[in-house]
Enzyme design. Sequence first.
Site, PDB file in Angstrom:
ATOM      1  N   LYS A 105       0.919  -1.194  -0.020  1.00 46.27           N
ATOM      2  CA  LYS A 105       0.115   0.253   0.030  1.00 46.27           C
ATOM      3  C   LYS A 105       0.656   1.072  -0.114  1.00 46.27           C
ATOM      4  O   LYS A 105       0.580   2.481  -0.770  1.00 46.27           O
ATOM      5  CB  LYS A 105      -0.917  -0.024   1.251  1.00 46.27           C
ATOM      6  CG  LYS A 105      -0.518   0.086   2.392  1.00 46.27           C
ATOM      7  CD  LYS A 105      -0.255  -0.873   3.492  1.00 46.27           C
ATOM      8  CE  LYS A 105      -0.482  -2.358   3.064  1.00 46.27           C
ATOM      9  NZ  LYS A 105      -0.065  -3.444   4.120  1.00 46.27           N
ATOM     10  N   GLY A 185       2.832 -13.151  12.252  1.00 45.21           N
ATOM     11  CA  GLY A 185       3.257 -12.384  10.964  1.00 45.21           C
ATOM     12  C   GLY A 185       2.127 -11.501  10.356  1.00 45.21           C
ATOM     13  O   GLY A 185       2.033 -11.225   9.306  1.00 45.21           O
ATOM     14  N   GLU A 188       3.555  -4.895  10.120  1.00 45.28           N
ATOM     15  CA  GLU A 188       4.343  -4.659   8.988  1.00 45.28           C
ATOM     16  C   GLU A 188       5.816  -4.864   8.983  1.00 45.28           C
ATOM     17  O   GLU A 188       6.664  -4.990  10.054  1.00 45.28           O
ATOM     18  CB  GLU A 188       3.978  -3.059   8.431  1.00 45.28           C
ATOM     19  CG  GLU A 188       2.527  -2.864   8.170  1.00 45.28           C
ATOM     20  CD  GLU A 188       2.393  -3.413   6.789  1.00 45.28           C
ATOM     21  OE1 GLU A 188       3.258  -3.291   5.873  1.00 45.28           O
ATOM     22  OE2 GLU A 188       1.370  -4.228   6.634  1.00 45.28           O
ATOM     23  N   ASP A 199      -0.127   3.252   7.934  1.00 45.25           N
ATOM     24  CA  ASP A 199      -0.492   2.077   7.087  1.00 45.25           C
ATOM     25  C   ASP A 199      -1.928   2.274   6.824  1.00 45.25           C
ATOM     26  O   ASP A 199      -2.515   2.250   5.776  1.00 45.25           O
ATOM     27  CB  ASP A 199      -0.521   0.759   8.197  1.00 45.25           C
ATOM     28  CG  ASP A 199      -0.758  -0.243   7.312  1.00 45.25           C
ATOM     29  OD1 ASP A 199      -0.254  -0.951   6.311  1.00 45.25           O
ATOM     30  OD2 ASP A 199      -2.002  -0.885   7.857  1.00 45.25           O
ATOM     31  N   LYS A 203      -3.728   2.791   2.964  1.00 45.68           N
ATOM     32  CA  LYS A 203      -5.093   2.133   2.422  1.00 45.68           C
ATOM     33  C   LYS A 203      -6.314   3.078   2.245  1.00 45.68           C
ATOM     34  O   LYS A 203      -7.038   2.623   1.347  1.00 45.68           O
ATOM     35  CB  LYS A 203      -5.437   0.921   3.802  1.00 45.68           C
ATOM     36  CG  LYS A 203      -4.267   0.104   3.546  1.00 45.68           C
ATOM     37  CD  LYS A 203      -4.584  -0.849   4.712  1.00 45.68           C
ATOM     38  CE  LYS A 203      -3.497  -1.882   5.068  1.00 45.68           C
ATOM     39  NZ  LYS A 203      -3.520  -2.548   6.294  1.00 45.68           N
TER      40      LYS A 203
HETATM   41  N1  LIG Z   1       2.339  -9.366   6.486  1.00 44.76           N
HETATM   42  C1  LIG Z   1       1.061  -8.867   6.332  1.00 44.76           C
HETATM   43  O1  LIG Z   1       0.164  -9.513   6.813  1.00 44.76           O
HETATM   44  C2  LIG Z   1       0.822  -8.149   5.152  1.00 44.76           C
HETATM   45  C3  LIG Z   1      -0.681  -8.051   4.631  1.00 44.76           C
HETATM   46  C4  LIG Z   1      -1.011  -7.270   3.769  1.00 44.76           C
HETATM   47  C5  LIG Z   1      -0.208  -6.467   2.722  1.00 44.76           C
HETATM   48  N2  LIG Z   1       1.142  -6.632   3.414  1.00 44.76           N
HETATM   49  C6  LIG Z   1       2.153  -5.941   2.471  1.00 44.76           C
HETATM   50  O2  LIG Z   1       3.036  -6.909   1.874  1.00 44.76           O
HETATM   51  C7  LIG Z   1       4.574  -6.676   1.971  1.00 44.76           C
HETATM   52  C8  LIG Z   1       5.380  -7.603   2.351  1.00 44.76           C
HETATM   53  O3  LIG Z   1       5.123  -7.744   3.707  1.00 44.76           O
HETATM   54  P1  LIG Z   1       5.668  -9.083   4.344  1.00 44.76           P
HETATM   55  O4  LIG Z   1       5.026  -9.040   5.842  1.00 44.76           O
HETATM   56  O5  LIG Z   1       5.524 -10.205   3.704  1.00 44.76           O
HETATM   57  O6  LIG Z   1       7.172  -8.510   4.525  1.00 44.76           O
HETATM   58  P2  LIG Z   1       8.468  -9.376   4.939  1.00 44.76           P
HETATM   59  O7  LIG Z   1       8.089 -10.597   5.509  1.00 44.76           O
HETATM   60  O8  LIG Z   1       9.400  -8.502   5.501  1.00 44.76           O
HETATM   61  O9  LIG Z   1       9.230  -9.799   3.567  1.00 44.76           O
HETATM   62  C9  LIG Z   1       9.727  -9.023   2.708  1.00 44.76           C
HETATM   63  C10 LIG Z   1      10.330  -9.601   1.568  1.00 44.76           C
HETATM   64  O10 LIG Z   1      10.391  -8.643   0.510  1.00 44.76           O
HETATM   65  C11 LIG Z   1      12.139  -8.903   0.392  1.00 44.76           C
HETATM   66  N3  LIG Z   1      12.651  -7.407   0.330  1.00 44.76           N
HETATM   67  C12 LIG Z   1      12.576  -6.302   1.143  1.00 44.76           C
HETATM   68  N4  LIG Z   1      13.337  -5.479   0.582  1.00 44.76           N
HETATM   69  C13 LIG Z   1      13.766  -5.597  -0.605  1.00 44.76           C
HETATM   70  C14 LIG Z   1      14.773  -5.113  -1.639  1.00 44.76           C
HETATM   71  N5  LIG Z   1      14.956  -3.665  -1.267  1.00 44.76           N
HETATM   72  N6  LIG Z   1      15.007  -5.746  -2.377  1.00 44.76           N
HETATM   73  C15 LIG Z   1      14.867  -7.121  -2.732  1.00 44.76           C
HETATM   74  N7  LIG Z   1      13.664  -7.680  -1.820  1.00 44.76           N
HETATM   75  C16 LIG Z   1      13.498  -7.053  -0.726  1.00 44.76           C
HETATM   76  C17 LIG Z   1      12.846  -9.613   1.391  1.00 44.76           C
HETATM   77  O11 LIG Z   1      13.768 -10.379   1.278  1.00 44.76           O
HETATM   78  P3  LIG Z   1      14.593 -11.128   2.071  1.00 44.76           P
HETATM   79  O12 LIG Z   1      13.766 -12.648   2.328  1.00 44.76           O
HETATM   80  O13 LIG Z   1      15.985 -11.606   1.449  1.00 44.76           O
HETATM   81  O14 LIG Z   1      14.753 -10.395   3.498  1.00 44.76           O
HETATM   82  C18 LIG Z   1      11.576 -10.393   1.827  1.00 44.76           C
HETATM   83  O15 LIG Z   1      11.566 -11.670   1.206  1.00 44.76           O
HETATM   84  C19 LIG Z   1       4.294  -5.042   2.378  1.00 44.76           C
HETATM   85  O16 LIG Z   1       4.314  -4.272   1.451  1.00 44.76           O
HETATM   86  C20 LIG Z   1       3.297  -5.331   3.362  1.00 44.76           C
HETATM   87  O17 LIG Z   1       2.748  -4.083   3.519  1.00 44.76           O
HETATM   88  C21 LIG Z   1       1.488  -7.592   4.348  1.00 44.76           C
END
Ligand SMILES: NC(=O)c1ccc[n+]([C@@H]2O[C@H](COP(=O)([O-])OP(=O)(O)OC[C@H]3O[C@@H](n4cnc5c(N)ncnc54)[C@H](OP(=O)(O)O)[C@@H]3O)[C@@H](O)[C@H]2O)c1
Length: 328
Positions: A105, A185, A188, A199, A203
């Site tokens: 977002k 999990g 953010e 956040d 949205k």
């Molecule tokens: N978690 C939730 O419940 C949720 C719900 C809705 C939306 N979202 C959105 O989904 C997105 C991801 O969230 P998440 O919770 O999955 O985050 P996360 O667990 O921290 O995972 C982030 C992933 O992106 C990779 N990454 C981060 N920065 C990078 C960069 N500069 N270059 C290349 N790869 C990069 C990381 O690589 P590494 O594995 O190597 O560290 C990791 O694989 C966010 O935008 C969040 O707002 C999350």
Amino acid sequence: MAAPVLRLGLIGHGTVGQSFAHHLADATIRIERRTGVRVQLSRIAVRRPDRVRLVHPRVRVCDDPLDLALDPALDLVVEASGAREASDWLLAALNRGATIVTANKQAVANSYALLQALADRHPGCLAEGAVAAAIPIVRTLRDSLQGEDIRAIRGILNGTSTFVLSAVERGASWDTAVADAVAAGLAEPNSTADFDGSDAAAKLAILATIAWRTPIHRDRVRVRGLDARAETTAQSAFASGRRLRVVADAWTHGGGHLLVEPRVLEADDPLLHVSGATNAIELDAALAGQLRWFGPGAGGAHTASALLADVAHAAAERSRRARTQVAA
Ligand SMILES: NC(=O)c1ccc[n+]([C@@H]2O[C@H](COP(=O)([O-])OP(=O)(O)OC[C@H]3O[C@@H](n4cnc5c(N)ncnc54)[C@H](OP(=O)(O)O)[C@@H]3O)[C@@H](O)[C@H]2O)c1
């Protein structure tokens, strides 16, 4: 004849990206049965490509998201990284004609170009996962309600703050509740965004952009986050049958207004029972009246559900285009 293939690149393989990749395997079979198009995950970009990951040996893992976005072999770029630079990667992919699907977002709500694409209903810009995870509100606003005059949007859009407030109002300490949200999990990548209101503001900006067909930048949302008083306010509100929640509000009358702030909901408020990681969205539409959605607003699988919905939509579009070409 071999099924047309939609080649997919994934940026991010964390909570959301891993769940998406895992569930894509099953979804691919369903999507191919329904659309005749085979979706194939070909490439993943992450920060640390050397980490051990459970991915198909065919999938190339790299550390260059921009290179992935520009890869002409990829028809579809799914972004779940939370990285600041993600809007550049998404625009690079969109501008070369790929379809983009994002859960990010902040990347969308801080980019006029991506907001403009959403406001214009650009067919290659899909962002169901960027708002309220599993609640299908983006496509509903974009398509099902496109003939409506949306007068107001109200929602509880940040699952982590609701999860923490729900635990705290029942006596848990703030720190324990935050640690539990992170362990589940739900938080953010930068969890300050969950508590300072940014956040939910991102949205709200996305929903308002789609509802009012004009780019509404995240900076236009007035924001007040949770502060040190939240713990005691949540407990005393709960003791009197009310609840403290971070509420996002946008309306058009009186020149328009976009606001995110902690608010004590009264006992008769329809959003009162929103707790845990549930999100709620309420629309006031001129003809339809009050509409409400409740559902999981965070978590890997719930967000993967929204990303898969967009991927299935892209496959259906590809199938439609293929049939049109044959007919012509
Ligand atoms: N978690 C939730 O419940 C949720 C719900 C809705 C939306 N979202 C959105 O989904 C997105 C991801 O969230 P998440 O919770 O999955 O985050 P996360 O667990 O921290 O995972 C982030 C992933 O992106 C990779 N990454 C981060 N920065 C990078 C960069 N500069 N270059 C290349 N790869 C990069 C990381 O690589 P590494 O594995 O190597 O560290 C990791 O694989 C966010 O935008 C969040 O707002 C999350």
